[in-house]
Design an enzyme around this catalytic site. Structure first.
Site, short mmCIF file in Angstrom:
data_model
loop_
_atom_site.label_atom_id
_atom_site.label_comp_id
_atom_site.label_asym_id
_atom_site.label_seq_id
_atom_site.Cartn_x
_atom_site.Cartn_y
_atom_site.Cartn_z
N GLY A 199 50.40 34.47 33.13
CA GLY A 199 49.62 35.51 32.44
C GLY A 199 48.15 35.38 32.75
N TYR A 200 47.74 35.88 33.89
CA TYR A 200 46.31 35.93 34.23
C TYR A 200 45.80 37.37 34.08
CZ TYR A 200 46.98 31.48 36.82
OH TYR A 200 47.25 30.20 37.20
N SER A 201 46.42 38.30 34.86
CA SER A 201 45.88 39.65 34.98
C SER A 201 45.91 40.40 33.66
CB SER A 201 46.69 40.44 36.00
OG SER A 201 46.78 39.73 37.20
N THR A 252 41.35 41.65 40.32
CA THR A 252 40.64 40.81 41.27
C THR A 252 39.52 40.04 40.58
OG1 THR A 252 41.14 42.41 42.99
CG2 THR A 252 39.39 40.85 43.47
N SER A 286 54.95 39.01 35.39
CA SER A 286 56.27 39.09 36.01
C SER A 286 57.20 38.03 35.46
CB SER A 286 56.15 38.92 37.51
OG SER A 286 55.35 39.95 38.03
N GLU A 316 50.46 28.46 45.17
CA GLU A 316 51.34 29.63 45.21
C GLU A 316 51.33 30.28 46.59
OE1 GLU A 316 50.74 32.45 41.99
OE2 GLU A 316 50.88 34.13 43.38
N ASN A 351 43.65 40.30 49.66
CA ASN A 351 43.30 39.93 51.03
C ASN A 351 41.81 40.08 51.34
OD1 ASN A 351 45.93 39.28 51.34
ND2 ASN A 351 46.41 40.81 52.90
N GLU A 352 41.13 41.01 50.67
CA GLU A 352 39.69 41.13 50.92
C GLU A 352 38.97 39.85 50.52
OE1 GLU A 352 41.42 43.74 49.69
OE2 GLU A 352 41.07 45.09 51.39
C1 LIG Z 1 54.72 43.45 41.06
C2 LIG Z 1 53.53 42.70 40.61
C3 LIG Z 1 53.68 41.44 40.08
C4 LIG Z 1 52.58 40.74 39.59
N1 LIG Z 1 52.79 39.53 38.96
C5 LIG Z 1 51.76 38.94 38.32
C6 LIG Z 1 51.98 37.83 37.47
O1 LIG Z 1 53.10 37.35 37.35
N2 LIG Z 1 50.95 37.32 36.78
C7 LIG Z 1 49.69 37.82 36.88
O2 LIG Z 1 48.78 37.31 36.24
N3 LIG Z 1 49.44 38.88 37.68
C8 LIG Z 1 50.45 39.45 38.39
N4 LIG Z 1 50.22 40.58 39.16
C9 LIG Z 1 48.87 41.13 39.20
C10 LIG Z 1 48.16 40.89 40.51
O3 LIG Z 1 47.73 39.59 40.60
C11 LIG Z 1 47.02 41.93 40.55
O4 LIG Z 1 47.61 43.15 40.89
C12 LIG Z 1 45.94 41.55 41.52
O5 LIG Z 1 45.20 40.50 41.03
C13 LIG Z 1 45.00 42.73 41.82
O6 LIG Z 1 44.46 43.24 40.64
P1 LIG Z 1 44.55 44.80 40.29
O7 LIG Z 1 45.94 45.22 40.46
O8 LIG Z 1 43.90 44.99 38.98
O9 LIG Z 1 43.70 45.49 41.44
P2 LIG Z 1 42.12 45.65 41.49
O10 LIG Z 1 41.49 44.33 41.20
O11 LIG Z 1 41.72 46.81 40.70
O12 LIG Z 1 41.89 45.93 43.04
C14 LIG Z 1 42.12 47.19 43.62
C15 LIG Z 1 41.63 47.17 45.05
O13 LIG Z 1 40.25 46.83 45.08
C16 LIG Z 1 40.01 45.77 45.99
N5 LIG Z 1 38.90 44.94 45.54
C17 LIG Z 1 38.68 44.49 44.28
N6 LIG Z 1 37.58 43.73 44.27
C18 LIG Z 1 37.11 43.69 45.54
C19 LIG Z 1 35.98 43.04 46.17
N7 LIG Z 1 35.13 42.29 45.48
N8 LIG Z 1 35.80 43.23 47.51
C20 LIG Z 1 36.66 44.00 48.23
N9 LIG Z 1 37.73 44.61 47.66
C21 LIG Z 1 37.94 44.45 46.34
C22 LIG Z 1 41.30 45.01 46.00
O14 LIG Z 1 41.46 44.27 47.19
C23 LIG Z 1 42.33 46.12 45.88
O15 LIG Z 1 42.59 46.63 47.15
C24 LIG Z 1 51.29 41.28 39.68
C25 LIG Z 1 51.13 42.54 40.25
C26 LIG Z 1 52.22 43.26 40.69
C27 LIG Z 1 52.02 44.62 41.24
#
Ligand SMILES: Cc1cc2nc3c(=O)[nH]c(=O)nc-3n(C[C@H](O)[C@H](O)[C@H](O)COP(=O)(O)OP(=O)(O)OC[C@H]3O[C@@H](n4cnc5c(N)ncnc54)[C@H](O)[C@@H]3O)c2cc1C
Lengths: 370, 395
Positions: free
Chosen positions: B127-129, B135, B161, B244, B376-377
């Site tokens: 539970g991070y996000s 990000t 998840s 991970e 990846n960024e």
């Molecule tokens: C199926 C699935 C399972 C997951 N499981 C887990 C889990 O078990 N536990 C958990 O904690 N999280 C989980 N996640 C969350 C996952 O870690 C996040 O989706 C991830 O951290 C990206 O955050 P976000 O989706 O809010 O995208 P955002 O942070 O909103 O990013 C959107 C876009 O902006 C880009 N971006 C953001 N900041 C920058 C920057 N500074 N420079 C350049 N580009 C940038 C990103 O690369 C991305 O392309 C899961 C996600 C999915 C879809």
């Protein structure tokens, strides 16, 4: 040279967009996500028929508008933007056109008015998906084999098939309720049910044959060109919508206290898709224009289909990536577009396959640049 | 340089391959397909406990932490084999949280929880996000406040998840809202899902994978449930994410898929009677995927080797994550092109385990790890800074 959209094209685009926007909100679309009866909105279909959109490219002799193929392009693009649950490619671009061009007067009179009015539904499958054996039986043809992934075979009055013949191909209409035809539901990547047809000694009477042998070969080729071009145009609409969503979303979504669109990596990736879309748009519309003018188009169509495959793939993954998790959440509309981009990419062969087709044209001395 | 496994490691791999061939009964395979490759069903649970009882989980961990002391290479061989077998292995629990708990946990965590992880008996979700913290994880808002000798937790997590069948969530919560640097005010907790203030609702995704929104409504935990130092959570988070990363880009399943598509193309004929593999473009697609697999395999092996020497570099770890996640997307596309329209048919319309349905679904799930597990960024930023010593952008 003229890169402007014609007045008719603009009118068609406006009309189609208005209808789709009114009728196909997210909620309506969601109703077709797992369409167990196939992806078909009969009331939308009727609206399109009443607006005359099913007969754009059909001669006015049969009640159509009598316009060229390129006039269909905006309708296909808009259907892609809206993911409209209607079989424009199978019914309009393929079956109706095949009947008009290759059917005799009786066949045209029998089928076209109802097809244009939206009273009878046609679907289609081209040889990529068919493993069918055809043998003559007097004036009729006997079919054995199978055809995969036919949309709306359960609802259609007839299925247009292009199948291999002894010398050439046969273009014909099969009644899905005829003896020997069995429909097996198959779940397509978009979630909708499609059908694999088993054909066991199915007799196709002469009045359902549109073109056979050498003439059928040419007809099949003509239909394949139209189908490929139509998928490219549909793909263009699908991808344009994905890019618009991405631009809007990244402008709103904040991380690190700023909209993520302001990160250069994000902006540049979206800009690359913009460039990609320009390539797809121009090559797809060029293919449509060549078909309209009845010019040789194999090279241009292969090129457009390679772009349609590549750009579909790249747009889908860029859009997903730039949305983060939201892009694949089914409560947000992007995920549906990803599925259709994939379906268009692989329809009638993916990019690798069409690159190879283009390579064969080049090896045979064709596709020279000057 | 020598890439090959030692004779002993080859024996271990063969032993594991035979072990999993027997473990993956048709019934278990059917259950895993039904559960969309995520696990959680009764046969899946039984198989995990079996692996635990047979001493496989944590075989590479040091003995003083409860493992069999074999080392990172052996641990990697195990993970690769379990993934090749198609068993949805809960590697977040076993490969990344487990080792962190074993190293940094308190007595209760080390003595009660770690042995249960090694027994295949305890599952932990991450539970991070949060809705507003992806990000930019350090901006997370879920709050943990001191209450007598324990903690009271409030907030919402997103994308948790596997939470719907796990026992605990490894939760990052803000404990010092006044901290000057946001990431210095975060602590980690193990939140039991049995708490009445814990709720979980499903989130459905493009690839059918289920994930969850989880809610924390006055959840009460004792101080025993805290992991590591108060306000010292960030180091644990980055440590866990680093572990991970390697599991995310394991090459095993793609290698198996490649072999299967190559065999399929050799034995299947096109409408005009040729073998599928007799088309040049099919060979080119297969060859390209094969090249990609080789590079990923070498990158992963090199990292495991570096880990066994205790010298895993940041830039290399990020490079493997970026490369692997983006390569998978291209590999599934190229293999899908070969299968043609067949790879547009969903698995539930295919015979069990059919290639076509597998590729259809993989293509729908492949984007997740390009932004998940550290987008990846940011990985590219790390490569430029740590690998090339280039100045960082100010943010
Ligand atoms: C199926 C699935 C399972 C997951 N499981 C887990 C889990 O078990 N536990 C958990 O904690 N999280 C989980 N996640 C969350 C996952 O870690 C996040 O989706 C991830 O951290 C990206 O955050 P976000 O989706 O809010 O995208 P955002 O942070 O909103 O990013 C959107 C876009 O902006 C880009 N971006 C953001 N900041 C920058 C920057 N500074 N420079 C350049 N580009 C940038 C990103 O690369 C991305 O392309 C899961 C996600 C999915 C879809």
């Amino acid at each position: 040279m003229n890169f402007a959209e014609s007045e008719v094209q603009t009118d068609t685009r406006d009309l189609a967009r208005r209808i789709f926007e009114q009728r196909m909100g997210s909620q309506e679309l969601a109703g077709f996500d797992d369409a167990p009866e196939g992806r078909f909105d009969s009331s939308l279909w009727r609206t399109l028929a009443e607006a005359g959109l099913l007969g754009i490219s059909v001669s006015d002799l049969h009640g159509g508008m009598g316009l060229e193929f390129a006039a269909l392009a905006p309708l296909l693009e808009e259907a892609g933007r809206a993911l409209a649950p209607v079989p424009i490619i199978e019914h309009v671009v393929l079956a109706v056109a095949a009947i008009e061009i290759y059917g005799d007067r009786q066949q045209c009179e029998r089928w076209l008015p109802a097809a244009l009015a939206g009273d009878s539904l046609f679907t289609a499958a081209l040889p990529h998906a068919a493993e069918v054996n055809c043998t003559p039986e007097g004036e009729a043809l006997r079919l054995n084999g199978s055809v995969a992934l036919v949309p709306l075979a359960n609802l259609a009055q007839y299925i247009l098939l292009v199948v291999p013949a002894d010398r050439g191909q046969n273009v014909l209409l099969v009644d899905p309720r005829a003896p020997g035809v069995t429909l097996h539901p198959q779940r397509f990547t978009t979630g909708e049910t499609r059908f694999s047809l088993s054909l066991d000694d199915v007799l196709v009477p002469p009045e359902q044959l549109l073109a056979t042998a050498a003439a059928g070969q040419a007809a099949g080729q003509w239909l394949l060109q139209r189908a490929l071009t139509a998928h490219c145009l549909h793909q263009l609409g699908v991808c344009e919508r994905m890019l618009e969503m991405t631009a809007a979303y990244t402008g709103e979504r904040q991380q690190f206290g700023v909209p993520i669109a302001t990160f250069q990596a994000v902006g540049h990736r979206a800009a690359n898709i913009y460039i990609d879309l320009e390539c797809l748009r121009l090559t797809a519309r060029q293919a449509a224009s060549r078909l309209s003018q009845e010019l040789a188009a194999d090279t241009e169509i292969a090129i457009a289909k390679v772009w349609a495959g590549d750009v579909g793939h790249r747009t889908s993954y860029a859009a997903q990536h730039l949305h983060g998790g939201t892009g694949i959440d089914r409560d947000y509309p992007l995920w549906r577009y990803c599925l259709f981009a994939r379906a268009n990419e692989l329809a009638l062969g993916g990019s690798a396959c069409h690159l190879s087709t283009l390579g064969e044209i080049i090896a045979a001395g064709g596709a020279r640049c000057s | 340089m020598q890439v090959e496994f030692s004779a002993k490691q080859v024996r271990l791999r063969d032993e594991l391959r035979a072990y999993f061939a027997a473990l993956m009964t048709p019934e278990l395979q059917a259950e895993c397909q039904r559960d969309l490759g995520e696990g959680g069903g009764p046969l899946w649970r039984a198989a995990l406990r079996q692996m635990g009882a047979d001493g496989w989980i944590g075989l590479g961990w040091p003995e003083h932490l409860g493992g069999r002391g074999m080392g990172p290479v052996e641990q990697f061989i195990f993970v690769e084999e379990v993934m090749r077998a198609g068993y949805p292995f809960p590697f977040l629990t076993t490969e990344s949280i487990g080792p962190v708990l074993a190293e940094y946990g308190n007595a209760w965590q080390r003595e009660e929880l770690v042995p249960r992880i090694l027994a295949g008996d305890l599952l932990i979700s991450i539970g991070y996000s949060e809705p507003e913290a992806g990000t930019d994880l350090a901006s997370l808002r879920t709050r943990a406040e001191r209450e007598s000798d324990g903690w009271i937790i409030n907030g919402q997590k997103m994308w948790t998840s596997l939470a719907h069948f796990c026992d605990y969530t490894w939760l990052a919560a803000r404990t010092d809202p006044a901290a000057e640097k946001k990431h210095r005010g975060i602590s980690l907790f193990l939140v039991p899902h049995s708490d009445p203030g814990w709720h979980c609702t499903p989130v459905h995704t493009l690839g059918d994978v289920r994930t969850n929104a989880t809610y924390y409504d006055n959840v009460r935990v004792s101080d025993q449930h805290r992991v590591g130092e108060i306000n010292g959570g960030w180091r644990l988070i980055t440590g866990q994410l680093n572990r991970e990363r390697l599991s995310l880009v394991n090459v095993g399943p793609t290698a198996v898929l490649f072999d299967a598509v190559a065999d399929w193309a050799t034995h299947t004929h096109t409408v005009d009677g040729r073998r599928v593999i007799d088309q040049d473009w099919v060979r080119a697609n297969l060859a390209r995927v094969r090249c990609g697999i080789e590079a990923l395999k070498l990158m992963c092996y090199r990292q495991v080797w570096a880990m066994s020497k205790g010298q895993l570099g940041m830039a290399e770890a990020s490079a493997a994550k970026v490369y692997g996640s983006e390569f998978f997307i291209e590999a599934f596309r190229a293999l899908g092109e070969i299968l043609g329209q067949g790879s547009l048919v969903r698995a539930d319309s295919c015979p069990q385990g059919a290639l076509t349905g597998r590729v259809e679904r993989l293509y729908r799930t492949a984007s997740i790890i390009t932004f998940g597990g550290g987008t990846n960024e940011i990985q590219r930023d790390i490569i430029a800074a740590a690998g090339l010593l280039m100045p960082r952008a100010t943010r």
